[in-house]
Write a protein that holds these residues in place. Structure first.
Motif, PDB file in Angstrom:
ATOM      1  N   GLY A 239       0.792  -1.220   0.000  1.00  0.00           N
ATOM      2  CA  GLY A 239       0.000   0.000   0.000  1.00  0.00           C
ATOM      3  C   GLY A 239       0.823   1.268   0.000  1.00  0.00           C
ATOM      4  O   GLY A 239       0.519   2.227  -0.711  1.00  0.00           O
ATOM      5  N   ARG A 240       1.871   1.298   0.806  1.00  0.00           N
ATOM      6  CA  ARG A 240       2.743   2.472   0.854  1.00  0.00           C
ATOM      7  C   ARG A 240       4.080   2.079   1.453  1.00  0.00           C
ATOM      8  O   ARG A 240       4.228   1.011   2.061  1.00  0.00           O
ATOM      9  CB  ARG A 240       2.120   3.619   1.662  1.00  0.00           C
ATOM     10  CG  ARG A 240       1.930   3.350   3.152  1.00  0.00           C
ATOM     11  CD  ARG A 240       1.231   4.517   3.839  1.00  0.00           C
ATOM     12  NE  ARG A 240       0.993   4.273   5.265  1.00  0.00           N
ATOM     13  CZ  ARG A 240       1.595   4.946   6.251  1.00  0.00           C
ATOM     14  NH1 ARG A 240       2.489   5.877   5.969  1.00  0.00           N
ATOM     15  NH2 ARG A 240       1.308   4.685   7.517  1.00  0.00           N
ATOM     16  N   VAL A 241       5.043   2.964   1.267  1.00  0.00           N
ATOM     17  CA  VAL A 241       6.382   2.796   1.822  1.00  0.00           C
ATOM     18  C   VAL A 241       6.553   3.822   2.938  1.00  0.00           C
ATOM     19  O   VAL A 241       6.259   5.003   2.757  1.00  0.00           O
ATOM     20  CB  VAL A 241       7.466   2.986   0.744  1.00  0.00           C
ATOM     21  CG1 VAL A 241       8.861   2.883   1.350  1.00  0.00           C
ATOM     22  CG2 VAL A 241       7.285   1.959  -0.373  1.00  0.00           C
ATOM     23  N   LEU A 242       7.018   3.355   4.077  1.00  0.00           N
ATOM     24  CA  LEU A 242       7.232   4.215   5.243  1.00  0.00           C
ATOM     25  C   LEU A 242       8.723   4.345   5.489  1.00  0.00           C
ATOM     26  O   LEU A 242       9.410   3.356   5.772  1.00  0.00           O
ATOM     27  CB  LEU A 242       6.555   3.617   6.477  1.00  0.00           C
ATOM     28  CG  LEU A 242       6.693   4.400   7.785  1.00  0.00           C
ATOM     29  CD1 LEU A 242       5.966   5.735   7.688  1.00  0.00           C
ATOM     30  CD2 LEU A 242       6.147   3.580   8.948  1.00  0.00           C
ATOM     31  N   GLU A 243       9.249   5.563   5.343  1.00  0.00           N
ATOM     32  CA  GLU A 243      10.647   5.819   5.651  1.00  0.00           C
ATOM     33  C   GLU A 243      10.791   6.022   7.156  1.00  0.00           C
ATOM     34  O   GLU A 243      10.146   6.893   7.736  1.00  0.00           O
ATOM     35  CB  GLU A 243      11.151   7.047   4.899  1.00  0.00           C
ATOM     36  CG  GLU A 243      11.284   6.831   3.402  1.00  0.00           C
ATOM     37  CD  GLU A 243      12.025   7.970   2.734  1.00  0.00           C
ATOM     38  OE1 GLU A 243      12.113   9.072   3.333  1.00  0.00           O
ATOM     39  OE2 GLU A 243      12.513   7.771   1.616  1.00  0.00           O
ATOM     40  N   VAL A 244      11.652   5.211   7.752  1.00  0.00           N
ATOM     41  CA  VAL A 244      11.796   5.187   9.205  1.00  0.00           C
ATOM     42  C   VAL A 244      13.178   5.688   9.592  1.00  0.00           C
ATOM     43  O   VAL A 244      14.190   5.174   9.110  1.00  0.00           O
ATOM     44  CB  VAL A 244      11.586   3.755   9.743  1.00  0.00           C
ATOM     45  CG1 VAL A 244      11.749   3.719  11.257  1.00  0.00           C
ATOM     46  CG2 VAL A 244      10.224   3.221   9.349  1.00  0.00           C
ATOM     47  N   ASP A 245      13.220   6.689  10.453  1.00  0.00           N
ATOM     48  CA  ASP A 245      14.480   7.161  11.012  1.00  0.00           C
ATOM     49  C   ASP A 245      14.841   6.254  12.183  1.00  0.00           C
ATOM     50  O   ASP A 245      14.124   6.222  13.185  1.00  0.00           O
ATOM     51  CB  ASP A 245      14.340   8.605  11.476  1.00  0.00           C
ATOM     52  CG  ASP A 245      15.675   9.231  11.870  1.00  0.00           C
ATOM     53  OD1 ASP A 245      16.592   8.485  12.266  1.00  0.00           O
ATOM     54  OD2 ASP A 245      15.805  10.469  11.798  1.00  0.00           O
ATOM     55  N   PRO A 246      15.926   5.489  12.093  1.00  0.00           N
ATOM     56  CA  PRO A 246      16.235   4.524  13.139  1.00  0.00           C
ATOM     57  C   PRO A 246      16.832   5.130  14.406  1.00  0.00           C
ATOM     58  O   PRO A 246      16.888   4.449  15.442  1.00  0.00           O
ATOM     59  CB  PRO A 246      17.259   3.607  12.462  1.00  0.00           C
ATOM     60  CG  PRO A 246      17.956   4.508  11.499  1.00  0.00           C
ATOM     61  CD  PRO A 246      16.891   5.446  10.982  1.00  0.00           C
ATOM     62  N   ARG A 247      17.256   6.354  14.367  1.00  0.00           N
ATOM     63  CA  ARG A 247      17.977   6.943  15.485  1.00  0.00           C
ATOM     64  C   ARG A 247      17.083   7.086  16.709  1.00  0.00           C
ATOM     65  O   ARG A 247      16.070   7.776  16.673  1.00  0.00           O
ATOM     66  CB  ARG A 247      18.559   8.295  15.066  1.00  0.00           C
ATOM     67  CG  ARG A 247      19.636   8.176  13.978  1.00  0.00           C
ATOM     68  CD  ARG A 247      20.046   9.512  13.414  1.00  0.00           C
ATOM     69  NE  ARG A 247      18.960  10.161  12.686  1.00  0.00           N
ATOM     70  CZ  ARG A 247      19.091  11.258  11.960  1.00  0.00           C
ATOM     71  NH1 ARG A 247      20.285  11.826  11.838  1.00  0.00           N
ATOM     72  NH2 ARG A 247      18.062  11.781  11.336  1.00  0.00           N
ATOM     73  N   GLY A 248      17.465   6.400  17.777  1.00  0.00           N
ATOM     74  CA  GLY A 248      16.695   6.438  19.018  1.00  0.00           C
ATOM     75  C   GLY A 248      15.405   5.655  18.965  1.00  0.00           C
ATOM     76  O   GLY A 248      14.582   5.755  19.880  1.00  0.00           O
ATOM     77  N   LEU A 249      15.222   4.852  17.942  1.00  0.00           N
ATOM     78  CA  LEU A 249      13.934   4.185  17.717  1.00  0.00           C
ATOM     79  C   LEU A 249      13.834   2.881  18.485  1.00  0.00           C
ATOM     80  O   LEU A 249      14.730   2.036  18.435  1.00  0.00           O
ATOM     81  CB  LEU A 249      13.763   3.923  16.226  1.00  0.00           C
ATOM     82  CG  LEU A 249      12.371   3.431  15.800  1.00  0.00           C
ATOM     83  CD1 LEU A 249      11.357   4.547  15.922  1.00  0.00           C
ATOM     84  CD2 LEU A 249      12.413   2.896  14.371  1.00  0.00           C
ATOM     85  N   GLN A 250      12.706   2.699  19.172  1.00  0.00           N
ATOM     86  CA  GLN A 250      12.358   1.452  19.850  1.00  0.00           C
ATOM     87  C   GLN A 250      10.853   1.282  19.689  1.00  0.00           C
ATOM     88  O   GLN A 250      10.070   2.006  20.312  1.00  0.00           O
ATOM     89  CB  GLN A 250      12.734   1.491  21.340  1.00  0.00           C
ATOM     90  CG  GLN A 250      14.211   1.681  21.612  1.00  0.00           C
ATOM     91  CD  GLN A 250      14.521   1.895  23.087  1.00  0.00           C
ATOM     92  OE1 GLN A 250      13.650   1.815  23.935  1.00  0.00           O
ATOM     93  NE2 GLN A 250      15.770   2.211  23.378  1.00  0.00           N
ATOM     94  N   VAL A 251      10.431   0.347  18.832  1.00  0.00           N
ATOM     95  CA  VAL A 251       9.010   0.203  18.521  1.00  0.00           C
ATOM     96  C   VAL A 251       8.575  -1.253  18.566  1.00  0.00           C
ATOM     97  O   VAL A 251       9.374  -2.173  18.409  1.00  0.00           O
ATOM     98  CB  VAL A 251       8.667   0.805  17.134  1.00  0.00           C
ATOM     99  CG1 VAL A 251       8.777   2.320  17.141  1.00  0.00           C
ATOM    100  CG2 VAL A 251       9.545   0.198  16.039  1.00  0.00           C
ATOM    101  N   GLY A 252       7.263  -1.434  18.752  1.00  0.00           N
ATOM    102  CA  GLY A 252       6.666  -2.759  18.853  1.00  0.00           C
ATOM    103  C   GLY A 252       6.126  -2.969  20.254  1.00  0.00           C
ATOM    104  O   GLY A 252       6.883  -3.099  21.210  1.00  0.00           O
ATOM    105  N   THR A 253       4.808  -2.982  20.397  1.00  0.00           N
ATOM    106  CA  THR A 253       4.186  -2.910  21.718  1.00  0.00           C
ATOM    107  C   THR A 253       4.309  -4.192  22.536  1.00  0.00           C
ATOM    108  O   THR A 253       3.934  -4.192  23.707  1.00  0.00           O
ATOM    109  CB  THR A 253       2.702  -2.521  21.581  1.00  0.00           C
ATOM    110  OG1 THR A 253       2.052  -3.426  20.674  1.00  0.00           O
ATOM    111  CG2 THR A 253       2.580  -1.096  21.056  1.00  0.00           C
TER     112      THR A 253
END
Length: 266
Positions: free
Chosen positions: A43-57
């Motif tokens: 559906g779409r492409v999401l550009e993710v900035d990895p710096r400082g990233l912590q995701v996933g509940t």
């Protein structure tokens, strides 16, 4: 892989604040699927900035900025003979792109599968060198860092022929989702984003493809979307994936493909 959650006492408030800055808005719509007007597609492409990233509940308080009924498909532990190719075939048939968190020793043994994954437009990310049974949280810090660095290097060499000072895709998932504040801080210093999941297929448990399909669809409908964890090392996953992708289309879900934000990779 186990169902155990990992509590994080350090850096969560900062990570929550960084989340507002770390994620780029949705990028381009994906290409259409030639000859398959009914395909699920990306559906779409999401550009993710990895710096400082912590995701996933399952591991952290926040996740990616997804809209209702959007899913990010992720696969762990490959590449593996037979099953990874079958997973890639299913994704290709529906023109869907996913993220593969590779084990370095598997990538080293099967570079042709890593190159195929990359050539077909998927994101090649990292999952340690050996997926130690004790998890990175149960071994000394220096050993955990070695696992991460060797795994990234092996993945990079298999995918691109060389490994640089920084990973081209700075995305990492902890084996068993088990981290420590010290290792999380190390990854943050390196600019490497950490990905958990919002729901999982529990495909480390032996089940029929139909049972797994029913399980993951029920969980997905309850959650309304999110980062989904599969394993491309599992025959039952490879067998159920075509039906799962068709079910996503029938139920009105849209697949989001995540890639590193331009300028944040090595």
């Amino acid at each position: 892989m186990t169902d155990g959650r990992n509590a994080h006492g350090c850096g969560l408030a900062a990570a929550s604040l960084l989340l507002l800055l770390a994620l780029a808005p949705a990028a381009a719509l994906a290409d259409t699927c030639p000859g398959r007007p009914d395909a699920l597609g990306t559906g779409r492409v999401l550009e993710v900035d990895p710096r400082g990233l912590q995701v996933g509940t399952k591991s952290f308080p926040q996740t990616l900025p997804l809209k209702p009924r959007e899913v990010v498909l992720t696969f762990d532990d490959g590449p593996w003979p037979g099953t990874t190719a079958a997973v890639l075939d299913a994704l290709k048939a529906e023109c869907v792109h996913a993220t593969f968190f590779l084990i370095g020793q598997n990538a080293k043994l099967r570079p042709e599968l890593v190159k195929r994954t990359l050539a077909e437009g998927h994101t090649v990310a990292h999952h340690s060198m050996t997926h130690p049974a004790a998890t990175l949280a149960k071994i000394p810090f220096d050993a955990a860092v070695k696992e991460i660095e060797q795994g990234i290097a092996a993945d990079e060499k298999a995918a691109y022929g060389t490994a640089g000072a920084a990973p081209r895709v700075p995305f990492f998932r902890f084996p068993g989702f088990a981290s420590t504040p010290q290792v999380l801080e190390y990854l943050a210093r390196k600019g490497i984003g950490v990905f958990g999941a919002d729901l999982w297929a529990s495909d480390w448990n032996v089940q029929t493809p139909q049972a797994q399909l029913d399980l993951v669809l029920n969980r997905l409908d309850a959650a309304g979307g999110g980062i989904v964890l599969f394993h491309d090392t599992k025959q039952q996953t490879a067998a159920m994936l075509p039906a799962f992708l068709r079910a996503l289309a029938a139920r009105g879900y849209s697949v989001v493909h995540m890639v590193p934000k331009a300028g944040t990779n090595g």
